[in-house]
Design a protein around this motif. Structure first.
Motif, PDB file in Angstrom:
ATOM      1  N   PHE A   8       0.837  -1.203   0.000  1.00  0.00           N
ATOM      2  CA  PHE A   8       0.000   0.000   0.000  1.00  0.00           C
ATOM      3  C   PHE A   8       0.871   1.252   0.000  1.00  0.00           C
ATOM      4  CE2 PHE A   8      -2.119   3.367   2.383  1.00  0.00           C
ATOM      5  CZ  PHE A   8      -3.257   3.546   1.609  1.00  0.00           C
ATOM      6  N   VAL A   9       1.870   1.286   0.897  1.00  0.00           N
ATOM      7  CA  VAL A   9       2.770   2.445   0.983  1.00  0.00           C
ATOM      8  C   VAL A   9       3.524   2.625  -0.334  1.00  0.00           C
ATOM      9  CG1 VAL A   9       4.837   3.340   2.131  1.00  0.00           C
ATOM     10  CG2 VAL A   9       2.981   2.361   3.487  1.00  0.00           C
ATOM     11  N   TYR A  10       4.000   1.528  -0.912  1.00  0.00           N
ATOM     12  CA  TYR A  10       4.723   1.594  -2.183  1.00  0.00           C
ATOM     13  C   TYR A  10       3.832   2.178  -3.278  1.00  0.00           C
ATOM     14  CZ  TYR A  10       7.262   0.112  -6.342  1.00  0.00           C
ATOM     15  OH  TYR A  10       7.914   0.095  -7.546  1.00  0.00           O
ATOM     16  N   GLN A  11       2.583   1.724  -3.304  1.00  0.00           N
ATOM     17  CA  GLN A  11       1.647   2.203  -4.324  1.00  0.00           C
ATOM     18  C   GLN A  11       1.373   3.694  -4.159  1.00  0.00           C
ATOM     19  OE1 GLN A  11      -2.005   0.003  -4.235  1.00  0.00           O
ATOM     20  NE2 GLN A  11      -2.456   0.399  -6.368  1.00  0.00           N
ATOM     21  N   VAL A  12       1.255   4.148  -2.910  1.00  0.00           N
ATOM     22  CA  VAL A  12       0.989   5.566  -2.654  1.00  0.00           C
ATOM     23  C   VAL A  12       2.204   6.420  -3.002  1.00  0.00           C
ATOM     24  CG1 VAL A  12       0.569   7.266  -0.839  1.00  0.00           C
ATOM     25  CG2 VAL A  12      -0.783   5.184  -0.911  1.00  0.00           C
ATOM     26  N   LEU A  13       3.391   5.990  -2.569  1.00  0.00           N
ATOM     27  CA  LEU A  13       4.587   6.808  -2.752  1.00  0.00           C
ATOM     28  C   LEU A  13       5.081   6.843  -4.195  1.00  0.00           C
ATOM     29  CD1 LEU A  13       6.616   5.963   0.476  1.00  0.00           C
ATOM     30  CD2 LEU A  13       5.145   7.930   0.023  1.00  0.00           C
ATOM     31  N   THR A  14       4.871   5.775  -4.942  1.00  0.00           N
ATOM     32  CA  THR A  14       5.312   5.776  -6.337  1.00  0.00           C
ATOM     33  C   THR A  14       4.314   6.469  -7.253  1.00  0.00           C
ATOM     34  OG1 THR A  14       4.314   3.606  -6.746  1.00  0.00           O
ATOM     35  CG2 THR A  14       6.645   3.661  -6.097  1.00  0.00           C
ATOM     36  N   GLY A  15       3.116   6.709  -6.761  1.00  0.00           N
ATOM     37  CA  GLY A  15       2.099   7.361  -7.581  1.00  0.00           C
ATOM     38  C   GLY A  15       1.554   6.463  -8.675  1.00  0.00           C
ATOM     39  N   SER A  16       1.712   5.148  -8.534  1.00  0.00           N
ATOM     40  CA  SER A  16       1.201   4.245  -9.567  1.00  0.00           C
ATOM     41  C   SER A  16      -0.316   4.259  -9.617  1.00  0.00           C
ATOM     42  CB  SER A  16       1.719   2.819  -9.336  1.00  0.00           C
ATOM     43  OG  SER A  16       1.308   2.343  -8.069  1.00  0.00           O
ATOM     44  N   ASP A  17      -0.965   4.603  -8.511  1.00  0.00           N
ATOM     45  CA  ASP A  17      -2.412   4.812  -8.498  1.00  0.00           C
ATOM     46  C   ASP A  17      -2.631   6.256  -8.054  1.00  0.00           C
ATOM     47  OD1 ASP A  17      -5.137   4.874  -8.174  1.00  0.00           O
ATOM     48  OD2 ASP A  17      -5.259   2.981  -7.068  1.00  0.00           O
ATOM     49  N   MET A  18      -2.779   7.138  -9.016  1.00  0.00           N
ATOM     50  CA  MET A  18      -2.862   8.576  -8.741  1.00  0.00           C
ATOM     51  C   MET A  18      -4.024   8.897  -7.806  1.00  0.00           C
ATOM     52  SD  MET A  18      -1.450  11.523  -9.517  1.00  0.00           S
ATOM     53  CE  MET A  18      -0.672  11.435 -11.084  1.00  0.00           C
ATOM     54  N   MET A  19      -5.160   8.239  -8.010  1.00  0.00           N
ATOM     55  CA  MET A  19      -6.355   8.489  -7.195  1.00  0.00           C
ATOM     56  C   MET A  19      -6.082   8.144  -5.726  1.00  0.00           C
ATOM     57  SD  MET A  19      -9.351   9.484  -7.455  1.00  0.00           S
ATOM     58  CE  MET A  19     -10.937   9.421  -6.716  1.00  0.00           C
ATOM     59  N   LEU A  20      -5.423   7.012  -5.501  1.00  0.00           N
ATOM     60  CA  LEU A  20      -5.109   6.599  -4.138  1.00  0.00           C
ATOM     61  C   LEU A  20      -4.144   7.581  -3.485  1.00  0.00           C
ATOM     62  CD1 LEU A  20      -5.393   4.402  -1.952  1.00  0.00           C
ATOM     63  CD2 LEU A  20      -3.418   3.269  -2.980  1.00  0.00           C
ATOM     64  N   SER A  21      -3.144   8.048  -4.227  1.00  0.00           N
ATOM     65  CA  SER A  21      -2.191   9.022  -3.688  1.00  0.00           C
ATOM     66  C   SER A  21      -2.888  10.324  -3.313  1.00  0.00           C
ATOM     67  CB  SER A  21      -1.084   9.293  -4.698  1.00  0.00           C
ATOM     68  OG  SER A  21      -0.331   8.132  -4.931  1.00  0.00           O
ATOM     69  N   VAL A  22      -3.827  10.768  -4.142  1.00  0.00           N
ATOM     70  CA  VAL A  22      -4.571  12.000  -3.847  1.00  0.00           C
ATOM     71  C   VAL A  22      -5.433  11.815  -2.602  1.00  0.00           C
ATOM     72  CG1 VAL A  22      -6.410  13.513  -4.706  1.00  0.00           C
ATOM     73  CG2 VAL A  22      -4.534  12.850  -6.212  1.00  0.00           C
ATOM     74  N   LYS A  23      -6.091  10.650  -2.483  1.00  0.00           N
ATOM     75  CA  LYS A  23      -6.927  10.395  -1.303  1.00  0.00           C
ATOM     76  C   LYS A  23      -6.085  10.354  -0.030  1.00  0.00           C
ATOM     77  CE  LYS A  23     -10.596   7.721  -3.517  1.00  0.00           C
ATOM     78  NZ  LYS A  23     -11.211   6.378  -3.637  1.00  0.00           N
ATOM     79  N   VAL A  24      -4.951   9.664  -0.069  1.00  0.00           N
ATOM     80  CA  VAL A  24      -4.089   9.576   1.106  1.00  0.00           C
ATOM     81  C   VAL A  24      -3.539  10.957   1.452  1.00  0.00           C
ATOM     82  CG1 VAL A  24      -1.899   8.659   1.976  1.00  0.00           C
ATOM     83  CG2 VAL A  24      -3.496   7.151   0.796  1.00  0.00           C
ATOM     84  N   GLY A  25      -3.107  11.717   0.438  1.00  0.00           N
ATOM     85  CA  GLY A  25      -2.616  13.069   0.683  1.00  0.00           C
ATOM     86  C   GLY A  25      -3.677  13.949   1.312  1.00  0.00           C
ATOM     87  N   GLY A  26      -4.903  13.872   0.802  1.00  0.00           N
ATOM     88  CA  GLY A  26      -5.999  14.656   1.378  1.00  0.00           C
ATOM     89  C   GLY A  26      -6.307  14.239   2.803  1.00  0.00           C
ATOM     90  N   GLY A  27      -6.282  12.941   3.062  1.00  0.00           N
ATOM     91  CA  GLY A  27      -6.525  12.453   4.417  1.00  0.00           C
ATOM     92  C   GLY A  27      -5.447  12.904   5.389  1.00  0.00           C
ATOM     93  N   LEU A  28      -4.185  12.872   4.948  1.00  0.00           N
ATOM     94  CA  LEU A  28      -3.087  13.316   5.806  1.00  0.00           C
ATOM     95  C   LEU A  28      -3.158  14.824   6.061  1.00  0.00           C
ATOM     96  CD1 LEU A  28      -0.160  11.200   4.352  1.00  0.00           C
ATOM     97  CD2 LEU A  28      -1.285  10.908   6.570  1.00  0.00           C
ATOM     98  N   TRP A  29      -3.519  15.575   5.035  1.00  0.00           N
ATOM     99  CA  TRP A  29      -3.656  17.026   5.205  1.00  0.00           C
ATOM    100  C   TRP A  29      -4.756  17.329   6.223  1.00  0.00           C
ATOM    101  CZ3 TRP A  29      -7.839  20.258   4.165  1.00  0.00           C
ATOM    102  CH2 TRP A  29      -7.578  21.618   4.279  1.00  0.00           C
ATOM    103  N   LEU A  30      -5.913  16.635   6.093  1.00  0.00           N
ATOM    104  CA  LEU A  30      -7.023  16.847   7.023  1.00  0.00           C
ATOM    105  C   LEU A  30      -6.626  16.428   8.438  1.00  0.00           C
ATOM    106  CD1 LEU A  30      -9.985  17.680   7.326  1.00  0.00           C
ATOM    107  CD2 LEU A  30     -10.614  15.303   6.851  1.00  0.00           C
ATOM    108  N   ALA A  31      -5.928  15.287   8.567  1.00  0.00           N
ATOM    109  CA  ALA A  31      -5.486  14.828   9.887  1.00  0.00           C
ATOM    110  C   ALA A  31      -4.517  15.835  10.505  1.00  0.00           C
ATOM    111  CB  ALA A  31      -4.822  13.459   9.783  1.00  0.00           C
ATOM    112  N   GLY A  32      -3.642  16.426   9.687  1.00  0.00           N
ATOM    113  CA  GLY A  32      -2.716  17.440  10.186  1.00  0.00           C
ATOM    114  C   GLY A  32      -3.438  18.684  10.671  1.00  0.00           C
ATOM    115  N   LYS A  33      -4.449  19.106   9.923  1.00  0.00           N
ATOM    116  CA  LYS A  33      -5.229  20.291  10.331  1.00  0.00           C
ATOM    117  C   LYS A  33      -5.980  20.029  11.626  1.00  0.00           C
ATOM    118  CE  LYS A  33      -4.334  23.327   7.204  1.00  0.00           C
ATOM    119  NZ  LYS A  33      -3.620  24.532   7.573  1.00  0.00           N
ATOM    120  N   LEU A  34      -6.633  18.853  11.721  1.00  0.00           N
ATOM    121  CA  LEU A  34      -7.374  18.528  12.939  1.00  0.00           C
ATOM    122  C   LEU A  34      -6.418  18.327  14.115  1.00  0.00           C
ATOM    123  CD1 LEU A  34     -10.080  16.057  11.583  1.00  0.00           C
ATOM    124  CD2 LEU A  34     -10.398  18.422  12.320  1.00  0.00           C
ATOM    125  N   GLY A  35      -5.267  17.690  13.851  1.00  0.00           N
ATOM    126  CA  GLY A  35      -4.277  17.480  14.910  1.00  0.00           C
ATOM    127  C   GLY A  35      -3.708  18.781  15.440  1.00  0.00           C
ATOM    128  N   GLY A  36      -3.641  19.796  14.599  1.00  0.00           N
ATOM    129  CA  GLY A  36      -3.147  21.096  15.038  1.00  0.00           C
ATOM    130  C   GLY A  36      -4.132  21.838  15.923  1.00  0.00           C
TER     131      GLY A  36
END
Length: 197
Positions: free
Chosen positions: A105-133
């Protein structure tokens, strides 16, 4: 509400969260609220609180062990924990499959082989960072406890109304997702099919 499908299988915990005994549930939630209040007002971070608690345990055990020999008492009853090789192998065999799945899963996200999955994970991490702050660690733990003690009982009492509202919300979410998919996600490059060697 069936809490077992959410991973809460212990009947005592289910009764506690569903307020089967209001006095016990109220005391537990009240105790958590008081503990949260004191922890939040103390100014301790999680790391400093954990370090200080471990320091107290180490000093207490050290003093107990040394004084016990002087006054003829037994040392503290601390069990010596040892792992058996067979147990470790069974846990390792189980962990390997989960680790490989997570690694893929991490390999797929970091290599961008599934662009949609990378965008979803990036959006989730951004939201988690905002809420965590916005919240301290203890605040997030207390909010989880508060949700666990309120949401299941409120859902049980108002299930029909909540289900109707959730159905309306899902219609709106699907409509907005369709707009986002048509205008943004459909324009992202699709992952290339893997070539077999």
């Amino acid at each position: 509400m069936d809490l077992a499908k959410y991973g809460i299988k212990d009947p005592k915990v289910q009764d506690l969260l569903m307020w089967a005994d209001p006095k016990k549930s109220g005391m537990t939630l009240g105790g958590a609220t008081v503990a949260y209040f004191f922890l939040e007002k103390s100014g301790y971070t999680m790391l400093s609180l954990l370090s200080n608690a471990l320091l107290i345990i180490v000093v207490a055990c050290f003093l107990w062990s040394n004084l016990a020999g002087i006054i003829g008492r037994p040392p503290p009853p601390i069990p010596k924990i040892e792992l058996k090789e067979a147990d470790v192998r069974s846990v390792t065999d189980l962990a390997v499959a989960h680790f490989n799945k997570a690694s893929a899963f991490v390999y797929q996200v970091l290599t961008g082989s599934d662009m949609m999955l990378s965008v979803k994970v990036g959006g989730g991490l951004w939201l988690a960072g905002k809420l965590g702050g916005l919240f301290h660690f203890f605040t997030m733990i207390y909010m989880a406890v508060l949700v666990a003690f309120t949401v299941p009982k409120v859902y049980q009492l108002k299930q029909k109304e909540i289900d109707e509202l959730l159905a309306i919300a899902m219609v709106h979410v699907k409509k907005y997702y369709a707009v986002i998919e048509a205008n943004v996600l459909s324009k992202l490059p699709k992952s290339a099919p893997k070539k077999e060697e």
